[in-house]
Design an enzyme around this catalytic site. Structure first.
Site, PDB file in Angstrom:
ATOM      1  CD  GLU A  27      49.556  30.565  43.981  1.00 60.59           C
ATOM      2  OE1 GLU A  27      49.830  31.501  43.199  1.00 60.59           O
ATOM      3  OE2 GLU A  27      48.630  29.769  43.791  1.00 60.59           O
ATOM      4  CB  SER A  61      34.905  51.814  37.256  1.00 62.00           C
ATOM      5  OG  SER A  61      34.441  50.530  37.608  1.00 62.00           O
ATOM      6  N   GLY A 116      39.205  41.234  44.987  1.00 60.91           N
ATOM      7  CA  GLY A 116      39.622  40.751  46.307  1.00 60.91           C
ATOM      8  C   GLY A 116      39.495  39.250  46.459  1.00 60.91           C
ATOM      9  CB  ALA A 117      37.951  36.706  44.502  1.00 61.13           C
ATOM     10  CB  SER A 120      44.651  38.365  38.446  1.00 58.16           C
ATOM     11  OG  SER A 120      45.658  37.663  39.090  1.00 58.16           O
ATOM     12  CB  SER A 122      45.063  44.495  40.395  1.00 57.55           C
ATOM     13  OG  SER A 122      44.514  44.239  41.628  1.00 57.55           O
ATOM     14  CD  GLU A 154      49.471  44.873  41.189  1.00 60.27           C
ATOM     15  OE1 GLU A 154      49.002  44.721  40.045  1.00 60.27           O
ATOM     16  OE2 GLU A 154      49.091  44.214  42.166  1.00 60.27           O
ATOM     17  CG  ASP A 166      48.709  37.884  39.442  1.00 60.89           C
ATOM     18  OD1 ASP A 166      48.983  36.673  39.434  1.00 60.89           O
ATOM     19  OD2 ASP A 166      48.530  38.547  40.481  1.00 60.89           O
ATOM     20  CE1 TYR A 218      52.336  38.172  46.573  1.00 55.76           C
ATOM     21  CE2 TYR A 218      53.994  39.908  46.592  1.00 55.76           C
ATOM     22  CZ  TYR A 218      53.363  38.855  45.955  1.00 55.76           C
ATOM     23  OH  TYR A 218      53.777  38.472  44.691  1.00 55.76           O
TER      24      TYR A 218
HETATM   25  C1  GLA Z   1      49.779  37.473  43.694  1.00 59.31           C
HETATM   26  C2  GLA Z   1      50.872  38.219  42.944  1.00 59.31           C
HETATM   27  C3  GLA Z   1      51.634  37.292  42.011  1.00 59.31           C
HETATM   28  C4  GLA Z   1      52.099  36.029  42.738  1.00 59.31           C
HETATM   29  C5  GLA Z   1      50.948  35.414  43.525  1.00 59.31           C
HETATM   30  C6  GLA Z   1      51.388  34.255  44.356  1.00 59.31           C
HETATM   31  O1  GLA Z   1      48.794  37.058  42.807  1.00 59.31           O
HETATM   32  O2  GLA Z   1      50.324  39.274  42.184  1.00 59.31           O
HETATM   33  O3  GLA Z   1      52.721  37.971  41.437  1.00 59.31           O
HETATM   34  O4  GLA Z   1      53.193  36.301  43.542  1.00 59.31           O
HETATM   35  O5  GLA Z   1      50.328  36.362  44.374  1.00 59.31           O
HETATM   36  O6  GLA Z   1      51.810  33.204  43.552  1.00 59.31           O
END
Ligand code: GLA
Length: 380
Positions: A27, A61, A116-117, A120, A122, A154, A166, A218
């Site tokens: 992570e 959508s 928002g969970a 991924s 997006s 992104e 992701d 982030y």
């Molecule tokens: C988000 C980002 C990823 C990664 C994770 C953390 O999902 O999109 O690129 O950095 O956080 O591991």
């Protein structure tokens, strides 16, 4: 009549799907040139698509209010805010920037990836758009390059400084496997992961605490990691080996760096090591033993990287106290989801314990499901 036909008045030329993901381990390592190990969820974003020849991108959508969003291809510029449509628009922009000729498209989306969970949604939206346009226009973009284009959409178009994990997971995962990626050179390995056959389950617990990447935390962690690498004189924290961690931390202390930077460095170096441990354990058939490594990863994200929250900690602590093999938050942090590795016959009891703990704490009921490693993006 399909929704696409109702909305756009014509038939789509094809339908594509791209999944969300959970990250098993690794992570915040992806923007540090490190290791990640996500797998694709069965939840997908599905796009029905038809080309246009008038330079218009029209997106719709089934999950978002607001009807059709209509954009001119030659007016797509980074920083424009078109809400959710910025993601597909960003992909079209990135494809065109890379020299691909697009003439316009009508796209209708439906998604089962929770938003928002931290799963991924997006990336699923980006990758399904890229794959559909790639196929329809015969662009010949390979999956890893497609993930990079989506990341660029992104990072540059939407403005969220995320890593490559992701999009790579959504584009490149295969059913029955977790995907090991070395984000420095992009090399990949499909690692077999059939938990059910070994009598285990991986639960995903969506805390329903919404996380957002663009809110600065982030980016702050990312900047801190880059500052740490610069202070240590290496291109990225990936370059600090596990057995060089103590010396690196000493150097930072001597340089007057505060505990928060030390924590970021400690997390990244130990997390890369944990990915290697998990691969070794899986290769050795010792799947149950990865549980302790997952929990150690959570402690590191909580105490050193400082991106957990009370709800994620509650899932991890309750699951572990109720007999889980291990648990940790997954994804970007500050909310979103946790994963719990459990013996199949203990999964029900653990789920009940987590749901009761949330009720006792006066929190919204979490959404819990079993995650099975599923296929990456595809034409359906
Ligand atoms: C988000 C980002 C990823 C990664 C994770 C953390 O999902 O999109 O690129 O950095 O956080 O591991």
């Amino acid at each position: 009549m399909t929704v696409f036909e109702k909305v756009f008045g014509t038939a789509p030329e094809g339908v594509w799907a791209a999944p969300g993901r959970v990250n098993l381990i690794g992570e915040h390592t992806d923007y540090n040139d490190g290791f990640v190990m996500p797998f694709a969820l069965p939840h997908t974003t599905v796009a029905s698509v038809a080309r246009r020849d008038d330079g218009l991108l029209r997106v719709h959508s089934g999950d978002m209010p607001g009807g059709i969003v209509e954009l001119r291809l030659d007016e797509l510029t980074p920083g424009r805010d078109d809400g959710w449509a910025s993601y597909p628009a960003g992909v079209v922009w990135a494809l065109r920037e890379a020299g691909h000729r697009l003439t316009g498209a009508d796209i209708h989306y439906e998604s089962t990836v929770p938003t928002g969970a931290g799963l991924s949604s997006s990336a699923a939206l980006e990758v399904v758009t890229a794959l559909a346009l790639n196929d329809l226009h015969g662009l010949g973009v390979e999956r890893p390059a497609m993930a990079l284009l989506c990341q660029r959409a992104e990072n540059v178009y939407v403005g969220a400084p995320t890593g490559i994990m992701d999009q790579t997971a959504s584009a490149c995962c295969t059913a029955g496997h977790a995907l090991f990626v070395d984000t420095r050179d992009g090399s990949q390995r499909q690692v077999p992961l059939d938990l059910a056959a070994e009598g285990m389950r991986l639960l995903v617990v969506d805390t329903r605490v919404k996380h957002a990447h663009s809110d600065g935390s982030y980016a702050e962690r990312r900047a801190g990691c880059e500052a740490g690498a610069a202070a240590l004189g290496v291109p990225a924290l990936r370059d600090i080996p596990f057995d060089g961690l103590a010396a690196a931390l000493d150097r930072l202390r001597q340089g007057g760096h505060d505990e928060s930077i030390l924590g970021l460095v400690r997390h990244i170096v130990t997390e890369n090591h944990r990915v290697e441990q998990v691969i070794e354990l899986l290769d050795a058939g010792r799947t149950r033993d990865i549980g302790a490594v997952l929990t150690a990863g959570h402690v590191s994200l909580r105490d050193d990287f400082r991106i957990s929250c009370a709800e994620l900690d509650l899932v991890v602590d309750t699951a572990n106290a109720s007999g889980a093999l291990g648990a940790r938050m997954t994804g970007g942090g500050f909310g979103g989801s946790a994963i719990v590795l459990a013996e199949s016959d203990a999964a029900e009891k653990i789920t009940e314990a987590v749901v009761s703990a949330f009720a006792a704490a006066g929190l919204q009921e979490p959404r819990v499901f079993t995650a099975v490693p599923s296929a990456g993006a595809r034409k359906v």
